[in-house]
Motif scaffolding. Sequence first.
Motif, PDB file in Angstrom:
ATOM      1  N   ALA A   1       0.731  -1.189  -0.119  1.00 19.66           N
ATOM      2  CA  ALA A   1       0.206  -0.070  -0.230  1.00 19.66           C
ATOM      3  C   ALA A   1       0.880   1.388   0.047  1.00 19.66           C
ATOM      4  O   ALA A   1       0.506   2.344  -0.560  1.00 19.66           O
ATOM      5  CB  ALA A   1      -0.982  -0.044   1.267  1.00 19.66           C
TER       6      ALA A   1
ATOM      7  N   CYS B   1       1.514   2.808  -3.370  1.00 22.49           N
ATOM      8  CA  CYS B   1       0.471   3.510  -3.969  1.00 22.49           C
ATOM      9  C   CYS B   1       0.308   4.964  -3.487  1.00 22.49           C
ATOM     10  O   CYS B   1      -0.141   5.839  -3.796  1.00 22.49           O
ATOM     11  CB  CYS B   1      -0.764   2.763  -3.837  1.00 22.49           C
ATOM     12  SG  CYS B   1      -0.758   1.062  -4.414  1.00 22.49           S
TER      13      CYS B   1
ATOM     14  N   HIS C   1      -1.098   8.440  -4.251  1.00 30.09           N
ATOM     15  CA  HIS C   1      -2.715   8.348  -3.819  1.00 30.09           C
ATOM     16  C   HIS C   1      -2.928   8.577  -2.405  1.00 30.09           C
ATOM     17  O   HIS C   1      -3.358   7.691  -1.815  1.00 30.09           O
ATOM     18  CB  HIS C   1      -2.973   7.130  -4.517  1.00 30.09           C
ATOM     19  CG  HIS C   1      -3.025   6.933  -5.969  1.00 30.09           C
ATOM     20  ND1 HIS C   1      -3.872   7.776  -6.839  1.00 30.09           N
ATOM     21  CD2 HIS C   1      -2.337   6.369  -6.660  1.00 30.09           C
ATOM     22  CE1 HIS C   1      -3.638   7.447  -8.078  1.00 30.09           C
ATOM     23  NE2 HIS C   1      -2.429   6.351  -8.030  1.00 30.09           N
TER      24      HIS C   1
ATOM     25  N   ILE D   1      -6.486   8.701  -1.082  1.00 30.13           N
ATOM     26  CA  ILE D   1      -7.139   7.165  -1.003  1.00 30.13           C
ATOM     27  C   ILE D   1      -6.686   6.308  -0.408  1.00 30.13           C
ATOM     28  O   ILE D   1      -7.120   5.455   0.453  1.00 30.13           O
ATOM     29  CB  ILE D   1      -6.993   6.598  -2.640  1.00 30.13           C
ATOM     30  CG1 ILE D   1      -7.920   7.596  -3.293  1.00 30.13           C
ATOM     31  CG2 ILE D   1      -7.421   5.119  -2.693  1.00 30.13           C
ATOM     32  CD1 ILE D   1      -7.816   7.269  -4.936  1.00 30.13           C
ATOM     33  N   SER D   2      -5.186   6.224  -0.015  1.00 39.49           N
ATOM     34  CA  SER D   2      -4.589   5.270   0.616  1.00 39.49           C
ATOM     35  C   SER D   2      -4.812   5.564   2.392  1.00 39.49           C
ATOM     36  O   SER D   2      -5.034   4.686   2.819  1.00 39.49           O
ATOM     37  CB  SER D   2      -2.959   5.656   0.662  1.00 39.49           C
ATOM     38  OG  SER D   2      -2.301   4.545   1.461  1.00 39.49           O
TER      39      SER D   2
ATOM     40  N   TRP E   1      -8.452   4.178   2.732  1.00 38.22           N
ATOM     41  CA  TRP E   1      -8.189   2.452   2.853  1.00 38.22           C
ATOM     42  C   TRP E   1      -7.497   2.241   4.145  1.00 38.22           C
ATOM     43  O   TRP E   1      -7.966   1.236   4.733  1.00 38.22           O
ATOM     44  CB  TRP E   1      -7.275   2.063   1.750  1.00 38.22           C
ATOM     45  CG  TRP E   1      -6.669   0.676   1.843  1.00 38.22           C
ATOM     46  CD1 TRP E   1      -7.495  -0.605   1.690  1.00 38.22           C
ATOM     47  CD2 TRP E   1      -5.465   0.292   2.523  1.00 38.22           C
ATOM     48  NE1 TRP E   1      -6.802  -1.458   2.059  1.00 38.22           N
ATOM     49  CE2 TRP E   1      -5.696  -1.174   2.580  1.00 38.22           C
ATOM     50  CE3 TRP E   1      -4.273   0.886   2.920  1.00 38.22           C
ATOM     51  CZ2 TRP E   1      -4.564  -2.019   3.124  1.00 38.22           C
ATOM     52  CZ3 TRP E   1      -3.539   0.139   3.434  1.00 38.22           C
ATOM     53  CH2 TRP E   1      -3.618  -1.098   3.675  1.00 38.22           C
TER      54      TRP E   1
ATOM     55  N   HIS F   1      -8.191  -3.145   5.046  1.00 33.07           N
ATOM     56  CA  HIS F   1      -7.156  -2.938   5.589  1.00 33.07           C
ATOM     57  C   HIS F   1      -6.796  -3.976   6.834  1.00 33.07           C
ATOM     58  O   HIS F   1      -5.891  -4.639   7.073  1.00 33.07           O
ATOM     59  CB  HIS F   1      -6.675  -1.685   6.209  1.00 33.07           C
ATOM     60  CG  HIS F   1      -5.478  -1.524   6.535  1.00 33.07           C
ATOM     61  ND1 HIS F   1      -4.875  -0.246   7.390  1.00 33.07           N
ATOM     62  CD2 HIS F   1      -4.078  -2.126   6.353  1.00 33.07           C
ATOM     63  CE1 HIS F   1      -3.576  -0.614   7.669  1.00 33.07           C
ATOM     64  NE2 HIS F   1      -3.071  -1.682   7.174  1.00 33.07           N
TER      65      HIS F   1
ATOM     66  N   SER G   1      -5.336  -5.180   0.255  1.00 32.38           N
ATOM     67  CA  SER G   1      -4.857  -3.760   0.152  1.00 32.38           C
ATOM     68  C   SER G   1      -5.171  -3.617  -1.596  1.00 32.38           C
ATOM     69  O   SER G   1      -5.913  -4.006  -2.247  1.00 32.38           O
ATOM     70  CB  SER G   1      -3.351  -4.226   0.270  1.00 32.38           C
ATOM     71  OG  SER G   1      -2.862  -4.938  -0.671  1.00 32.38           O
ATOM     72  N   CYS G   2      -4.545  -2.289  -2.004  1.00 31.33           N
ATOM     73  CA  CYS G   2      -4.414  -1.786  -3.261  1.00 31.33           C
ATOM     74  C   CYS G   2      -4.392  -2.840  -4.442  1.00 31.33           C
ATOM     75  O   CYS G   2      -5.287  -2.986  -5.083  1.00 31.33           O
ATOM     76  CB  CYS G   2      -3.737  -0.561  -3.512  1.00 31.33           C
ATOM     77  SG  CYS G   2      -3.654   0.491  -2.059  1.00 31.33           S
TER      78      CYS G   2
ATOM     79  N   HIS H   1      -6.577  -3.901  -7.685  1.00 34.46           N
ATOM     80  CA  HIS H   1      -6.184  -3.141  -8.807  1.00 34.46           C
ATOM     81  C   HIS H   1      -4.938  -3.560  -9.613  1.00 34.46           C
ATOM     82  O   HIS H   1      -4.643  -2.925 -10.431  1.00 34.46           O
ATOM     83  CB  HIS H   1      -5.926  -1.775  -8.190  1.00 34.46           C
ATOM     84  CG  HIS H   1      -7.202  -0.932  -7.933  1.00 34.46           C
ATOM     85  ND1 HIS H   1      -8.162  -0.506  -8.784  1.00 34.46           N
ATOM     86  CD2 HIS H   1      -7.483  -0.475  -6.613  1.00 34.46           C
ATOM     87  CE1 HIS H   1      -9.198   0.170  -8.187  1.00 34.46           C
ATOM     88  NE2 HIS H   1      -8.694   0.092  -7.007  1.00 34.46           N
TER      89      HIS H   1
ATOM     90  N   HIS I   1     -12.575   4.996  -0.396  1.00 36.50           N
ATOM     91  CA  HIS I   1     -11.821   3.691  -0.221  1.00 36.50           C
ATOM     92  C   HIS I   1     -11.955   3.049   1.186  1.00 36.50           C
ATOM     93  O   HIS I   1     -11.300   2.277   1.593  1.00 36.50           O
ATOM     94  CB  HIS I   1     -10.504   3.448  -0.663  1.00 36.50           C
ATOM     95  CG  HIS I   1     -10.358   3.188  -2.370  1.00 36.50           C
ATOM     96  ND1 HIS I   1     -10.929   4.408  -3.142  1.00 36.50           N
ATOM     97  CD2 HIS I   1     -10.147   2.348  -3.084  1.00 36.50           C
ATOM     98  CE1 HIS I   1     -10.873   3.796  -4.407  1.00 36.50           C
ATOM     99  NE2 HIS I   1     -10.403   2.552  -4.372  1.00 36.50           N
TER     100      HIS I   1
END
Lengths: 464, 355
Positions: free
Chosen positions: B47, B50, B54, B57-58, B61, B67, B111-112, B116, B202
């Motif tokens: 994560a 990313c 981001h 967004i992170s 999340w 998470h 996670s991301c 994705h 997210h």
Amino acid sequence: MRRLVPLLLLGLAPGAVRADGAIERRLHADSADASSFLWTDWNKFQENYHPLYAVDDDPATAWVEGAAGGGAGEWVRFNVTRLDGASAVRLRIRNGYQKSSALWKANARVREVTVTLLPSGTRVKATLTDTEGWQELRVEQPAGPLEAIQLTADSVYAGTRYTDLCISDVELYVTSATRDNPVVEKAKLERVLAWKGDRVAAARMFKDAAAGQIPIAPGYTLAASAGRESPVPARGPFGGALVALADLRTHPTEPGLRAPEAEMALAVAGFESGFAGWTPVQAVANDTRPVPAVDGLAPAALWNCYEGPPVWGDATDGSASGTVELPIAGTLGFLRADGVGTFAVSQAPTVAAAIEADLGVCAKPTPHILAWAKTAPATASSPARLEALLTVGCGTLEVREGRERVSVPQLLVYDTTGKLSLLVGGTYATAFGWRGEGAGAVLSDARRVSAGSATIRMTERKAP
Amino acid sequence: MTPRRWGLVVALLCVAAAAPAPQVSALFSRGLAPVDLGATPDADRTAAACATCHADISAEWARSRHHLAWTNGIFQREYRRQPLDWCVRCHAPLATGGAASVGPVEAEGVSCAVCHVRDGRMVAARAREGSPHDTVAVAGFDSAALCEGCHQFAFPVVNEDSTVTRYTEHPMQDTVAEFRAGAHAGTPRECLGCHGNTPAGHRFPGGHDLAAVQHAAALDVCAARPGELRLRVTNVGAGHNLPTGDLHRHFQVRAWRSTAPTALFEAFIGRAFEPAPDAGKQVRVDTSIPPLQSATWEVKLRALGGAADEPVNVELRYVYTADEEPTARNAPGEPTYLVVHEQRVDPAKVPACPR
């Protein structure tokens, strides 16, 4: 001492909400301590006078102090759900032994009482009336934590026949801003009633003359002490059991309970050999009476493989924090070698298959017992003797994903007189001590060791 | 742009031409296999990789249950009882070797990269113009078809060696089917229409988010007749049943007077199971509430004990575990329930129920 006079009852109406959001709620206690309680063993386990009987909502039972004298200075303490912001406690009390008017008169009642709120130490003195039925007291403290409420008898109304001081019931109402949780309080009363029910059932069994001798001491206490790290690493399929045995061997000696060296050596040899040469048998108890499950001494259960043994201390006097497991077969016969009949079986599964519970007989939720025996051969002077029995209780439990077959192995080792001396489970070992010999012997002492867990000591409770 | 960020972008560009666009249904195996990220460099699975671009967004999340999918105490307690690799595949989807292979990256849970990244490429609902990523637009990515990869499955058939290779026909988690059968089926973006809106995005607020559950479940109290309260719970805002998800989740509706806790009124909302003949379990009782439907109970005040004029507490509680009040030894280390609604009503002032 904050106040020297009783504050009688002029607080908020039940359910009223104070400006700070505090409300009065009833609390139940499932843990109580007392300076003493009257010991009689006429009804064995029931112990009619334990302090928890003052919070069972039953006027027919009571806490009865057990000290010499008339009861002045004796105290009882109820441990309650910890609340923050507790500002007042209202107590409803059935003073004396209110099972009947005759018993109420015959026994002593509290006259002057000091109510102490803990941990604040706030104390209030009050005088109770010498009447049957309910009476109330109210104690206030600056809003703060509350964990226990103690009543100390400063003086008494003497009984006409007995010097024993009694309180039948105490109801506890606390005003606090903490969230009201009826589920917890309801569960506490249910635990007290279950505790009471277990003891009544056990008492009935002990009292029943037709039942004969019960090979367990009629009263005992359990105490837990900090466990120790394992002295040796666990290896092999029986690694946990061997570690527990090693721990038991090196445990500091305590008075009254010898280390069963010969039995431990036999157990180690059995585990290390995978029970090679042991005879598969059908083990049948001659004495099929169920083992009383009271106060932390109880047969192992299939669920133990998930949850460990149940914790008993929370529901009694707080002295114990675990269970000393008895044979999973659950009958009294397995406590003595001469209480078990063994019959060789020809087509037996392997020990490994039994422990894997990979057998058709393991399909039920009640444990099926598979057994392997080690028997000392007969000599000129003595018949063959059952030395040890490996039992595997296997069954099927409902679990999250559906059903799962589980097993609980136990090795039972008997001493040369046939008494159960050592019991080894998957991760624990328990040495037992007995009082007396022959048919009158009773299991009276135990030490359970499990690496990394609390050590539990059972000792017989004897009348003062 | 930091070198680390470029590292991720380059890695995702390098294999752009190699792999075809995956189907949304192929992104997850519904627990039958770990998520395979293919050639994605280890460092770009985290994560943190990313977050360099981001951050917002992170941060969302990082506050999500996704998470915590592996580390949360409720899951860990259940997993210790029955440590199946099958559980790991949704709770630590990047772990390819079961629990033993869960390291810091895998412990990040869902996670991301879990959603994705596949075969070294970004996967998303659409390829944004100007994005430095080689993004594959996956049809249905922002639909329930993605979520059902982990939130719709039946009871597993656990083999003798504790592996899971197939399922029974009895749903264990039925959330997406409930949605598709309910009054909100067809809502744009489906699950994300509620659980993926900004500003939460997210964080995917759901059953552990008080505001989300309060938005979903309403509790009403009225006087059915003298001396009797009517309690009603309505699924006003959820697209699926209430409760949904894990089989242990349930609601409790309660009414009691504070001075008489043992006279507590309780009603269970949820599913109760029994072992199924073949394997796994099947529903024995289902009192969960579908979208826009209600359940009601009538409670006699006299049965609640206490004084007649004492107020009555009414509460709706969302319970995540089978044991609402675990013992200290079995406590999961996080709340086992959420008080969704609570009120204290004067019985004399409760409005009459509408006819």
